[in-house]
Scaffold this motif. Structure first.
Motif, short mmCIF file in Angstrom:
data_model
loop_
_atom_site.label_atom_id
_atom_site.label_comp_id
_atom_site.label_asym_id
_atom_site.label_seq_id
_atom_site.Cartn_x
_atom_site.Cartn_y
_atom_site.Cartn_z
N LEU A 68 0.86 -1.18 0.00
CA LEU A 68 0.00 0.00 0.00
C LEU A 68 0.89 1.23 0.00
O LEU A 68 1.77 1.36 0.87
CB LEU A 68 -0.89 0.01 1.24
CG LEU A 68 -1.51 1.35 1.63
CD1 LEU A 68 -2.59 1.75 0.64
CD2 LEU A 68 -2.07 1.32 3.04
N TRP A 101 -1.16 1.28 -5.21
CA TRP A 101 -0.68 -0.06 -4.87
C TRP A 101 0.55 -0.37 -5.70
O TRP A 101 0.57 -0.14 -6.91
CB TRP A 101 -1.78 -1.10 -5.12
CG TRP A 101 -3.01 -0.83 -4.29
CD1 TRP A 101 -4.13 -0.16 -4.69
CD2 TRP A 101 -3.20 -1.15 -2.92
NE1 TRP A 101 -5.03 -0.06 -3.66
CE2 TRP A 101 -4.48 -0.66 -2.55
CE3 TRP A 101 -2.43 -1.82 -1.97
CZ2 TRP A 101 -5.01 -0.82 -1.28
CZ3 TRP A 101 -2.94 -1.98 -0.69
CH2 TRP A 101 -4.23 -1.48 -0.35
N PHE A 146 -6.70 -6.11 -7.65
CA PHE A 146 -6.64 -4.67 -7.44
C PHE A 146 -7.81 -4.06 -8.21
O PHE A 146 -7.80 -3.98 -9.44
CB PHE A 146 -5.28 -4.13 -7.90
CG PHE A 146 -4.15 -4.74 -7.11
CD1 PHE A 146 -3.78 -4.22 -5.88
CD2 PHE A 146 -3.52 -5.88 -7.58
CE1 PHE A 146 -2.78 -4.80 -5.13
CE2 PHE A 146 -2.50 -6.47 -6.83
CZ PHE A 146 -2.14 -5.94 -5.61
N TYR A 159 -8.21 -5.21 -3.27
CA TYR A 159 -7.67 -3.96 -2.75
C TYR A 159 -8.20 -2.82 -3.60
O TYR A 159 -7.97 -2.78 -4.81
CB TYR A 159 -6.13 -3.99 -2.78
CG TYR A 159 -5.54 -5.08 -1.93
CD1 TYR A 159 -5.28 -4.87 -0.58
CD2 TYR A 159 -5.24 -6.33 -2.48
CE1 TYR A 159 -4.74 -5.88 0.22
CE2 TYR A 159 -4.70 -7.34 -1.69
CZ TYR A 159 -4.46 -7.11 -0.35
OH TYR A 159 -3.93 -8.11 0.43
#
Length: 274
Positions: A20, A46, A166, A204
Motif C-alpha cells: 500500500l 498499490w 486490485f 484492494y
C-alpha cells in the motif's frame, strides 16, 4: 506549511512484495492519517514488485514525489498503470515518462465528459485491454480485466501468484456510477459475477486501505438490487444523483452507491433482468 509539515508518503507491505502506498493527507479529504482500519475514504496507490520491475497502480494523492518514493520502495524501475483516469487517480502522472491505460479512458485526460483536462500528459502512452498480461519478471504476471461503468475504461488487475485483485473504484465500498457511456446495471452485475469466478482471496480498492474479502462482491450485488426502493438523492458536481447506502462505514459490509437520478428508470428496468 513548513517542509517538515508537508504530508508524507508511506508504504505498508500487505503481502510479500505488495505494498500500500499511502499519504498522510489529501486535498479535499483532510487528514487521512496512517490508519489501516475501515472508515472515511482515503487515496491509495498499490505497488507490486517483481524481479525485473514494479507496477504502481494509480497516483492517488496530490503530494509530489510518488515516483521517487515508489522507486525507493521497490528498488526497481516502476511502471505507472492507471486503473482509470478520474482526477483523483492521476495527480502525479506528470512525474512519469510513460504510462499504461485502457484506451477508452484516454479521453478523460483531455477533458471528456466535462472532467478537467490534465496538463503535461506524458508523450508515451501504452494501451491495456481485456486479456492483456503484464510480466514483471520470473513468471510473475498481472492480468488485465476491463469492467466499464465507473468509467468507460476502468480496469482491474489480478495477481494470480498472490491471489490478489486490485479493483480500484469498480469493486469498492463506494461507487460513483454512470458519468460516462451508460452501462446497464444487469451487464455490470454480469461483469461482477465474472470477476467473482477468478482465483483470488482478497481485493484492494483505491479508497479503502484494508484488504476486502472476495465475498464483498456478493454483498455489492445484493445491495444494487435494493436500488429500486431508494428515494434518497444527493447533489454532486451540480448534478442530482440517486443515493443508495447500506451498512456501517466502519465495517467491511458497507456500500455507498450513487448514479445520476435521470437514469433511475433505466436502472430499475435493467435490475429486473438480473
Amino acid at each position: 506549511m513548513k517542509p517538515e509539515e508537508q504530508p508524507r508518503y508511506f508504504a505498508v507491505e500487505v503481502t510479500t512484495d505488495t505494498y500500500l502506498i499511502g499519504c498522510e493527507s489529501g486535498d479535499h479529504s483532510g487528514d487521512w492519517g496512517r490508519s489501516l482500519d475501515y472508515g472515511s475514504p482515503t487515496g491509495n496507490s498499490w505497488l507490486i514488485k517483481g524481479r525485473d520491475k514494479a507496477i504502481l497502480i494509480d497516483s492517488a494523492a496530490p503530494t509530489e514525489g510518488v515516483r521517487a518514493f515508489a522507486e525507493r520502495v521497490a528498488n526497481l524501475p516502476v511502471m505507472l498503470v492507471l486503473s482509470h483516469a478520474h482526477p483523483d487517480h492521476i495527480y502525479r502522472l506528470k512525474e512519469f515518462d510513460e504510462f499504461w491505460i485502457h484506451p477508452a479512458d484516454e479521453g478523460l485526460l483531455r477533458g471528456q465528459y466535462g472532467f478537467p483536462a490534465y496538463p503535461d500528459i506524458p508523450k508515451t502512452v501504452h494501451y491495456l485491454e481485456e486479456g492483456d498480461v503484464l510480466d514483471i519478471g520470473n513468471g510473475h504476471k498481472l492480468e488485465v480485466h476491463h469492467v466499464p461503468g465507473h468509467t468507460d475504461g476502468s480496469i482491474l488487475l489480478l495477481d494470480p501468484m498472490k491471489k490478489s485483485l486490485f479493483s480500484s473504484d469498480t469493486i469498492a465500498r463506494r461507487l460513483l456510477y454512470g458519468l460516462g457511456e451508460w452501462v446497464p446495471l444487469d451487464r455490470f452485475i454480469q461483469d461482477l459475477r465474472r470477476i467473482r469466478l477468478l482465483d483470488f482471496d482478497y481485493l484492494y480498492s483505491c479508497h479503502d486501505r484494508p484488504a476486502i474479502s472476495k465475498k464483498f462482491i456478493d454483498y455489492m450485488i445484493e445491495s444494487l438490487k435494493e436500488l429500486p426502493n431508494v428515494d434518497k438523492t444527493v447533489s454532486i458536481l451540480g448534478m442530482e444523483f440517486l443515493h443508495l447506502v447500506r451498512g456501517n462505514e466502519l465495517e467491511e459490509a458497507y456500500f455507498d452507491f450513487v448514479v445520476p437520478l435521470r437514469k433511475r428508470e433505466e436502472c430499475i428496468d435493467s435490475l429486473a433482468k438480473v
